[in-house]
Design a protein around this motif. Structure first.
Motif, short mmCIF file in Angstrom:
data_model
loop_
_atom_site.label_atom_id
_atom_site.label_comp_id
_atom_site.label_asym_id
_atom_site.label_seq_id
_atom_site.Cartn_x
_atom_site.Cartn_y
_atom_site.Cartn_z
N THR A 183 0.85 -1.19 0.00
CA THR A 183 0.00 0.00 0.00
C THR A 183 0.89 1.25 0.00
N PRO A 184 0.53 2.24 -0.79
CA PRO A 184 1.36 3.45 -0.86
C PRO A 184 1.59 4.12 0.50
N ALA A 185 0.56 4.20 1.33
CA ALA A 185 0.70 4.87 2.62
C ALA A 185 1.69 4.13 3.53
N ASN A 186 1.56 2.83 3.60
CA ASN A 186 2.46 2.05 4.45
C ASN A 186 3.88 2.09 3.90
N ARG A 187 4.01 1.98 2.58
CA ARG A 187 5.33 2.05 1.94
C ARG A 187 6.01 3.37 2.28
N GLU A 188 5.27 4.48 2.20
CA GLU A 188 5.85 5.79 2.49
C GLU A 188 6.25 5.91 3.96
N ARG A 189 5.44 5.38 4.87
CA ARG A 189 5.80 5.41 6.30
C ARG A 189 7.09 4.64 6.54
N LEU A 190 7.22 3.47 5.92
CA LEU A 190 8.44 2.67 6.08
C LEU A 190 9.65 3.39 5.49
N LEU A 191 9.50 3.96 4.31
CA LEU A 191 10.61 4.67 3.68
C LEU A 191 11.00 5.90 4.49
N GLU A 192 10.03 6.60 5.07
CA GLU A 192 10.33 7.75 5.92
C GLU A 192 11.10 7.31 7.17
N SER A 193 10.73 6.18 7.73
CA SER A 193 11.46 5.64 8.89
C SER A 193 12.90 5.34 8.53
N ILE A 194 13.11 4.77 7.36
CA ILE A 194 14.48 4.48 6.90
C ILE A 194 15.27 5.77 6.73
N ARG A 195 14.64 6.78 6.13
CA ARG A 195 15.31 8.07 5.97
C ARG A 195 15.70 8.67 7.32
N GLN A 196 14.82 8.56 8.30
CA GLN A 196 15.11 9.09 9.64
C GLN A 196 16.29 8.35 10.27
N ILE A 197 16.33 7.04 10.14
CA ILE A 197 17.44 6.26 10.69
C ILE A 197 18.74 6.65 10.00
N GLU A 198 18.72 6.74 8.67
CA GLU A 198 19.93 7.12 7.93
C GLU A 198 20.42 8.51 8.30
N ALA A 199 19.49 9.40 8.70
CA ALA A 199 19.86 10.76 9.09
C ALA A 199 20.23 10.84 10.57
N GLY A 200 20.15 9.72 11.26
CA GLY A 200 20.50 9.70 12.68
C GLY A 200 19.41 10.24 13.59
N ARG A 201 18.20 10.35 13.09
CA ARG A 201 17.09 10.85 13.89
C ARG A 201 16.29 9.69 14.45
N PHE A 202 16.85 9.06 15.48
CA PHE A 202 16.15 7.96 16.15
C PHE A 202 16.68 7.82 17.57
N GLN A 203 15.95 7.09 18.39
CA GLN A 203 16.37 6.82 19.75
C GLN A 203 16.33 5.32 19.99
N GLU A 204 17.40 4.81 20.59
CA GLU A 204 17.40 3.40 20.98
C GLU A 204 16.72 3.28 22.33
N ARG A 205 15.95 2.22 22.50
CA ARG A 205 15.27 1.99 23.77
C ARG A 205 15.37 0.52 24.13
N GLU A 206 15.36 0.26 25.42
CA GLU A 206 15.37 -1.11 25.91
C GLU A 206 13.98 -1.71 25.75
N LEU A 207 13.91 -2.96 25.37
CA LEU A 207 12.63 -3.65 25.34
C LEU A 207 12.21 -4.01 26.75
N VAL A 208 10.95 -3.83 27.05
CA VAL A 208 10.43 -4.15 28.36
C VAL A 208 9.66 -5.46 28.24
N GLU A 209 10.08 -6.45 28.99
CA GLU A 209 9.37 -7.73 28.99
C GLU A 209 8.38 -7.76 30.13
N GLU A 210 7.19 -8.18 29.83
CA GLU A 210 6.15 -8.24 30.86
C GLU A 210 5.92 -9.65 31.30
#
Length: 84
Positions: free
Chosen positions: A57-84
Motif C-alpha cells: 500500500t502506498p501509505a504504508n510504503r511511504e511510512r516505512l521509507l520515511e522511517s528508513i530516511r530518519q534512521i539514515e539521518a541519525g534521527r532515532f532513539q534506541e530503547r530497551e525492550l520491556v518484557e512483561e
C-alpha cells in the motif's frame, strides 16, 4: 546464488534442500529448454512475502521509507525492550 542443472538438482535434492534450509543458500535450477526456477528456504520465502505485503500500500510504503530516511539521518532513539 549457485546455478545447477535439473539433473543435478534431481539427483541431489535432499542435500540442496538441507543447504537451503541451514545456510539460506539459493539455487537457480535450469533445464535444457532454458526453463528456470529458484530453490529458496521457506523462511526466506515468508520474509519476501511479508516485505511485499508491507510495501503493497502506498501509505504504508511511504511510512516505512520515511522511517528508513530518519534512521539514515541519525534521527532515532534506541530503547530497551520491556518484557512483561
Amino acid at each position: 546464488m549457485q546455478a545447477v542443472n535439473y539433473s543435478h538438482a534431481r539427483n541431489n535434492l535432499k542435500s540442496l534442500i538441507e543447504d537451503v534450509d541451514r545456510n539460506f543458500e539459493e539455487y537457480l535450477i535450469t533445464t535444457k529448454n532454458d526453463a528456470k526456477a529458484i530453490l529458496i528456504s521457506v523462511d526466506e520465502y515468508n520474509s519476501m512475502k511479508e516485505t511485499l505485503y508491507l510495501l503493497s500500500t502506498p501509505a504504508n510504503r511511504e511510512r516505512l521509507l520515511e522511517s528508513i530516511r530518519q534512521i539514515e539521518a541519525g534521527r532515532f532513539q534506541e530503547r530497551e525492550l520491556v518484557e512483561e
